[in-house]
Motif scaffolding. Sequence first.
Motif, PDB file in Angstrom:
ATOM      1  N   ILE A   1     -16.222   5.883  -9.487  1.00 36.78           N
ATOM      2  CA  ILE A   1     -15.549   4.698  -8.965  1.00 36.78           C
ATOM      3  C   ILE A   1     -14.291   5.150  -8.240  1.00 36.78           C
ATOM      4  O   ILE A   1     -13.556   6.007  -8.714  1.00 36.78           O
ATOM      5  CB  ILE A   1     -15.208   3.729 -10.105  1.00 36.78           C
ATOM      6  CG1 ILE A   1     -16.495   3.248 -10.791  1.00 36.78           C
ATOM      7  CG2 ILE A   1     -14.401   2.546  -9.584  1.00 36.78           C
ATOM      8  CD1 ILE A   1     -16.242   2.437 -12.044  1.00 36.78           C
ATOM      9  N   SER A   2     -14.049   4.583  -7.078  1.00 38.34           N
ATOM     10  CA  SER A   2     -12.878   4.975  -6.307  1.00 38.34           C
ATOM     11  C   SER A   2     -11.597   4.728  -7.098  1.00 38.34           C
ATOM     12  O   SER A   2     -11.526   3.836  -7.945  1.00 38.34           O
ATOM     13  CB  SER A   2     -12.834   4.198  -4.992  1.00 38.34           C
ATOM     14  OG  SER A   2     -12.671   2.817  -5.214  1.00 38.34           O
ATOM     15  N   CYS A   3     -10.604   5.539  -6.824  1.00 38.09           N
ATOM     16  CA  CYS A   3      -9.288   5.499  -7.489  1.00 38.09           C
ATOM     17  C   CYS A   3      -9.345   5.968  -8.937  1.00 38.09           C
ATOM     18  O   CYS A   3      -8.337   5.911  -9.639  1.00 38.09           O
ATOM     19  CB  CYS A   3      -8.659   4.110  -7.440  1.00 38.09           C
ATOM     20  SG  CYS A   3      -8.118   3.603  -5.797  1.00 38.09           S
TER      21      CYS A   3
ATOM     22  N   GLN B   1      -9.917   6.839   0.615  1.00 40.94           N
ATOM     23  CA  GLN B   1      -8.897   5.817   0.380  1.00 40.94           C
ATOM     24  C   GLN B   1      -9.546   4.803  -0.546  1.00 40.94           C
ATOM     25  O   GLN B   1     -10.336   3.977  -0.115  1.00 40.94           O
ATOM     26  CB  GLN B   1      -8.461   5.155   1.689  1.00 40.94           C
ATOM     27  CG  GLN B   1      -7.634   6.044   2.585  1.00 40.94           C
ATOM     28  CD  GLN B   1      -6.998   5.252   3.712  1.00 40.94           C
ATOM     29  OE1 GLN B   1      -5.902   4.735   3.580  1.00 40.94           O
ATOM     30  NE2 GLN B   1      -7.710   5.154   4.824  1.00 40.94           N
ATOM     31  N   GLY B   2      -9.199   4.872  -1.822  1.00 37.59           N
ATOM     32  CA  GLY B   2     -10.078   4.295  -2.826  1.00 37.59           C
ATOM     33  C   GLY B   2      -9.972   2.825  -3.110  1.00 37.59           C
ATOM     34  O   GLY B   2     -10.931   2.212  -3.557  1.00 37.59           O
ATOM     35  N   GLN B   3      -8.798   2.217  -2.900  1.00 35.73           N
ATOM     36  CA  GLN B   3      -8.690   0.795  -3.183  1.00 35.73           C
ATOM     37  C   GLN B   3      -8.968   0.011  -1.901  1.00 35.73           C
ATOM     38  O   GLN B   3      -8.547   0.406  -0.821  1.00 35.73           O
ATOM     39  CB  GLN B   3      -7.309   0.438  -3.723  1.00 35.73           C
ATOM     40  CG  GLN B   3      -7.256  -0.919  -4.388  1.00 35.73           C
ATOM     41  CD  GLN B   3      -6.073  -1.064  -5.329  1.00 35.73           C
ATOM     42  OE1 GLN B   3      -5.068  -1.645  -4.968  1.00 35.73           O
ATOM     43  NE2 GLN B   3      -6.207  -0.534  -6.532  1.00 35.73           N
ATOM     44  N   VAL B   4      -9.687  -1.084  -2.042  1.00 30.09           N
ATOM     45  CA  VAL B   4     -10.066  -1.903  -0.893  1.00 30.09           C
ATOM     46  C   VAL B   4      -9.451  -3.292  -1.080  1.00 30.09           C
ATOM     47  O   VAL B   4      -9.618  -3.908  -2.129  1.00 30.09           O
ATOM     48  CB  VAL B   4     -11.594  -2.017  -0.768  1.00 30.09           C
ATOM     49  CG1 VAL B   4     -11.980  -2.957   0.360  1.00 30.09           C
ATOM     50  CG2 VAL B   4     -12.205  -0.635  -0.540  1.00 30.09           C
TER      51      VAL B   4
ATOM     52  N   CYS C   1      -4.697   4.038  -3.139  1.00 30.79           N
ATOM     53  CA  CYS C   1      -4.525   3.810  -4.581  1.00 30.79           C
ATOM     54  C   CYS C   1      -3.061   3.816  -5.000  1.00 30.79           C
ATOM     55  O   CYS C   1      -2.759   3.881  -6.193  1.00 30.79           O
ATOM     56  CB  CYS C   1      -5.297   4.849  -5.420  1.00 30.79           C
ATOM     57  SG  CYS C   1      -7.034   5.045  -4.964  1.00 30.79           S
ATOM     58  N   ASP C   2      -2.157   3.757  -4.011  1.00 32.34           N
ATOM     59  CA  ASP C   2      -0.729   3.758  -4.339  1.00 32.34           C
ATOM     60  C   ASP C   2       0.094   2.879  -3.398  1.00 32.34           C
ATOM     61  O   ASP C   2       1.322   2.933  -3.404  1.00 32.34           O
ATOM     62  CB  ASP C   2      -0.195   5.191  -4.308  1.00 32.34           C
ATOM     63  CG  ASP C   2      -0.332   5.849  -2.929  1.00 32.34           C
ATOM     64  OD1 ASP C   2      -0.746   5.166  -1.972  1.00 32.34           O
ATOM     65  OD2 ASP C   2      -0.030   7.060  -2.821  1.00 32.34           O
TER      66      ASP C   2
ATOM     67  N   THR D   1      -2.230  -1.759  -6.632  1.00 32.45           N
ATOM     68  CA  THR D   1      -1.249  -0.694  -6.812  1.00 32.45           C
ATOM     69  C   THR D   1      -0.328  -0.652  -5.606  1.00 32.45           C
ATOM     70  O   THR D   1      -0.745  -0.915  -4.481  1.00 32.45           O
ATOM     71  CB  THR D   1      -1.947   0.671  -6.959  1.00 32.45           C
ATOM     72  OG1 THR D   1      -2.780   0.902  -5.818  1.00 32.45           O
ATOM     73  CG2 THR D   1      -2.797   0.717  -8.206  1.00 32.45           C
ATOM     74  N   GLY D   2       0.924  -0.350  -5.841  1.00 34.29           N
ATOM     75  CA  GLY D   2       1.837  -0.086  -4.737  1.00 34.29           C
ATOM     76  C   GLY D   2       2.632  -1.269  -4.248  1.00 34.29           C
ATOM     77  O   GLY D   2       3.663  -1.107  -3.619  1.00 34.29           O
TER      78      GLY D   2
END
Length: 265
Positions: free
Chosen positions: A28-30, A45-48, A76-77, A235-236
């Motif tokens: 799973i991404s991130c 770039q894991g979060q969408v 993810c940040d 995140t971020g």
Amino acid sequence: MSSSLLAFSTLLGLAAAVAKSCPASSPISCQTTGTIQNTCCTEVQGQVLQVQFWDSSPATGPANSWTIHGLWPDNCDGTYEATCDSSRAYTDIGCILEDKGHGDILTYMETYWKDYQGDDESFWEHEWSKHGTCYSTLNPSCYTNYSKEDELVDFLNTTITLFKSLPTYQWLANAGITPSSSKTYTNAQITTALKNKFGATPILSCTSGKLNQIEYAYNVRGSVANGKFIAVEPTGTSGNCPKTGIQYVPKDLSTTPKANEGSCS
């Protein structure tokens, strides 16, 4: 419907059919550490983020619906890459969809993916070139029997499919939160109403105290074209809306810009 886990095993029979399938065990991404081994099955770039607008003046889209801003990859940040492949900065997106037999996607976009100045085509081109070209899982090398612009169709289809699963206006209305010229709402009221349906905290953005954008965050197992989208805490960033006194202004449809009409040769 709940979006806590959204599987895109079939995407309306679109170009996703030629995206390489990914193992069910794909990370799973991130949630990976170190170098990603298969960037076609795990987003670098894991979060969408599925991002929606509420434009009241100039008004865009129907009075009882939010509209699409885009589908943004995130590191993810809270940081992100942008404009990753100028060679795939496709133009005439409406014509591409028609030529590929996806007039249904175009029709939906012409209603729900709107530019506040009426230049929808330029808006779509911007969102694709800035954000869409940065998805590792939508790289042409991730396709079998690739045809030019297949990945664009997948990007657009995933964006609208996620949008359809996130009926922000209805979720808020069900909680008694409706557009008003006089009433205001708290950040907690809006956040709770959406989190109860989505399964994770949305990012609320305001301009001069007026609610005008919401972002829903996902991690993905597999490709953005046909993977599983999992609602997650963002995140971020946490948004910029005040704790109280948030205005949710009705759309003034008399200010809706006339869409610039193009033609396909």
